[in-house]
Design a protein around this motif. Sequence first.
Motif, PDB file in Angstrom:
ATOM      1  N   LEU A 203       0.442  -1.539   0.248  1.00  0.00           N
ATOM      2  CA  LEU A 203      -0.050   0.047  -0.023  1.00  0.00           C
ATOM      3  C   LEU A 203       0.596   1.074  -0.063  1.00  0.00           C
ATOM      4  O   LEU A 203       0.667   2.173  -0.630  1.00  0.00           O
TER       5      LEU A 203
ATOM      6  N   LEU B 146      -9.073   4.332   0.917  1.00  0.00           N
ATOM      7  CA  LEU B 146      -9.342   2.639   0.477  1.00  0.00           C
ATOM      8  C   LEU B 146     -10.645   2.030   0.578  1.00  0.00           C
ATOM      9  O   LEU B 146     -11.431   2.276   1.252  1.00  0.00           O
TER      10      LEU B 146
ATOM     11  N   GLU C  37     -13.645  -0.640   2.511  1.00  0.00           N
ATOM     12  CA  GLU C  37     -13.642  -0.169   3.523  1.00  0.00           C
ATOM     13  C   GLU C  37     -14.745   1.128   3.170  1.00  0.00           C
ATOM     14  O   GLU C  37     -14.990   1.899   2.762  1.00  0.00           O
TER      15      GLU C  37
ATOM     16  N   TYR D  84      -5.141  -4.837  11.366  1.00  0.00           N
ATOM     17  CA  TYR D  84      -4.730  -3.060  11.001  1.00  0.00           C
ATOM     18  C   TYR D  84      -3.799  -2.530  11.250  1.00  0.00           C
ATOM     19  O   TYR D  84      -3.206  -3.115  12.288  1.00  0.00           O
ATOM     20  N   GLY D  85      -3.704  -1.331  10.997  1.00  0.00           N
ATOM     21  CA  GLY D  85      -2.782  -0.708  11.345  1.00  0.00           C
ATOM     22  C   GLY D  85      -3.457   0.126  13.191  1.00  0.00           C
ATOM     23  O   GLY D  85      -4.382   0.278  12.825  1.00  0.00           O
TER      24      GLY D  85
ATOM     25  N   GLU E 101       1.704  -1.364  12.458  1.00  0.00           N
ATOM     26  CA  GLU E 101       0.624  -2.393  11.126  1.00  0.00           C
ATOM     27  C   GLU E 101       0.340  -3.934  11.858  1.00  0.00           C
ATOM     28  O   GLU E 101       1.532  -4.754  11.794  1.00  0.00           O
ATOM     29  N   LYS E 102      -0.847  -4.458  11.971  1.00  0.00           N
ATOM     30  CA  LYS E 102      -1.235  -5.652  11.976  1.00  0.00           C
ATOM     31  C   LYS E 102      -0.556  -6.389  13.179  1.00  0.00           C
ATOM     32  O   LYS E 102       0.013  -7.678  13.345  1.00  0.00           O
TER      33      LYS E 102
ATOM     34  N   LEU F 168      -7.046   2.060  11.980  1.00  0.00           N
ATOM     35  CA  LEU F 168      -7.129   2.563  11.249  1.00  0.00           C
ATOM     36  C   LEU F 168      -8.054   2.274  10.505  1.00  0.00           C
ATOM     37  O   LEU F 168      -7.721   0.684   9.146  1.00  0.00           O
TER      38      LEU F 168
ATOM     39  N   GLN G  44       4.846  -0.530   4.008  1.00  0.00           N
ATOM     40  CA  GLN G  44       3.658  -0.324   4.141  1.00  0.00           C
ATOM     41  C   GLN G  44       4.118   0.791   4.341  1.00  0.00           C
ATOM     42  O   GLN G  44       4.311   2.424   5.697  1.00  0.00           O
TER      43      GLN G  44
ATOM     44  N   THR H 189       2.010   1.909   6.934  1.00  0.00           N
ATOM     45  CA  THR H 189       1.743   2.895   8.571  1.00  0.00           C
ATOM     46  C   THR H 189       3.373   2.658   8.516  1.00  0.00           C
ATOM     47  O   THR H 189       3.613   3.884   9.120  1.00  0.00           O
TER      48      THR H 189
HETATM   49  C1  G1P Z   1      -4.855  -1.773   4.758  1.00  0.00           C
HETATM   50  C2  G1P Z   1      -3.826  -1.482   6.036  1.00  0.00           C
HETATM   51  C3  G1P Z   1      -3.906  -1.170   7.813  1.00  0.00           C
HETATM   52  C4  G1P Z   1      -5.348  -0.285   7.698  1.00  0.00           C
HETATM   53  C5  G1P Z   1      -6.481  -1.650   6.681  1.00  0.00           C
HETATM   54  C6  G1P Z   1      -8.115  -0.541   6.897  1.00  0.00           C
HETATM   55  O1  G1P Z   1      -3.794  -2.859   5.358  1.00  0.00           O
HETATM   56  O2  G1P Z   1      -2.723  -1.301   5.478  1.00  0.00           O
HETATM   57  O3  G1P Z   1      -3.016  -0.508   8.294  1.00  0.00           O
HETATM   58  O4  G1P Z   1      -5.531  -0.382   8.622  1.00  0.00           O
HETATM   59  O5  G1P Z   1      -5.716  -1.872   5.599  1.00  0.00           O
HETATM   60  O6  G1P Z   1      -8.638  -1.706   6.010  1.00  0.00           O
HETATM   61  P1  G1P Z   1      -4.782  -4.110   4.378  1.00  0.00           P
HETATM   62  O7  G1P Z   1      -6.275  -4.387   5.188  1.00  0.00           O
HETATM   63  O8  G1P Z   1      -4.870  -3.989   3.003  1.00  0.00           O
HETATM   64  O9  G1P Z   1      -3.587  -5.923   4.341  1.00  0.00           O
END
Ligand code: G1P
Length: 287
Positions: A107, A127, A130, A167-168, A186-187, A199, A225, A227
């Motif tokens: 990302l 994003l 969501e 999530y972040g 991150e996660k 996030l 990342q 984040t």
């Molecule tokens: C991404 C980001 C993460 C965020 C999330 C929200 O992760 O890396 O920090 O909290 O989107 O949907 P992904 O879900 O794309 O793995």
Amino acid sequence: MIKAVIPVAGRGTRLLPATKSVPKEMLPLVDRPALFYTVQEAVEAGATEIIFITSRHKPSIEHFFNPDPELESLLEKKGQEKALHEIRKVTSLASYHFIYQEEPLGLGHAVGLAKNLVGQNPFLVLLPDELLLSAPSVSQSLVQSFQKTNQSQTAIMWVSREDTSKYGIIEGEKRGDLFYIHNVVEKPCAEEAPSQWALPGRYLFTPEIFDDLENLSPGRGGEIQLTDAMTKLAQKRGLWGLPTTARRIDTGNPLGYLKAQVEMALQRPELKEPFLKYLSDCQKRHP
Ligand code: G1P
């Protein structure tokens, strides 16, 4: 004038087999692609230019947002005014740019590709997986909040301990209505999460984030990342977390996709009543 960056290059494996040939962002919610609602949120928050970070495997995204003169003249000839109005509305909402992310490097890499097109102004990142339901929208709240701090902002949402690994997660201190962020992880697993503030995928960055994205080493999962760049930004220039209570639906999995479908249908005045009646009949038939 605000620009918005919307990363859409991912393959959407959680919705296979449908997403083998149809990008997950193009799956319809009622009668428009899921991505349309994200674009609408950005536009309502003040974005006039939308920068999609996309993939060559997804030409239908460009096809949807670019004008189609052949279809327009066909609809004109047939006198299908309403349909003509709808498709023109999509193409005239904003100006659209498409940048290809040639490799799935993460990302942070995707957002970094928008550097030249974004230029010197603050910009939104949304994003599209969501769907965040609230009024005003989360993006509108970020824009308003930015006017107070003039520093980068991210929406944050309270999640359960078990969910921090999706999530972040921020580490920060509450200052007034906002959180002053020190660090973003991150996660993290429940034991390692510095908080339960996650996030949900809406950000408003100053262009300095691009300096922090450059030369970033791969982070979690071997990906660049966003984040990690946010942590650098927080430590050098300031980053704020704006708590949101918006209802969040992850549209990238089958159950979430169905929920989003229902929510969007219920927002349509002409569908609301008959659809609710149908759902209540369904419940009786499937107790
Ligand atoms: C991404 C980001 C993460 C965020 C999330 C929200 O992760 O890396 O920090 O909290 O989107 O949907 P992904 O879900 O794309 O793995």
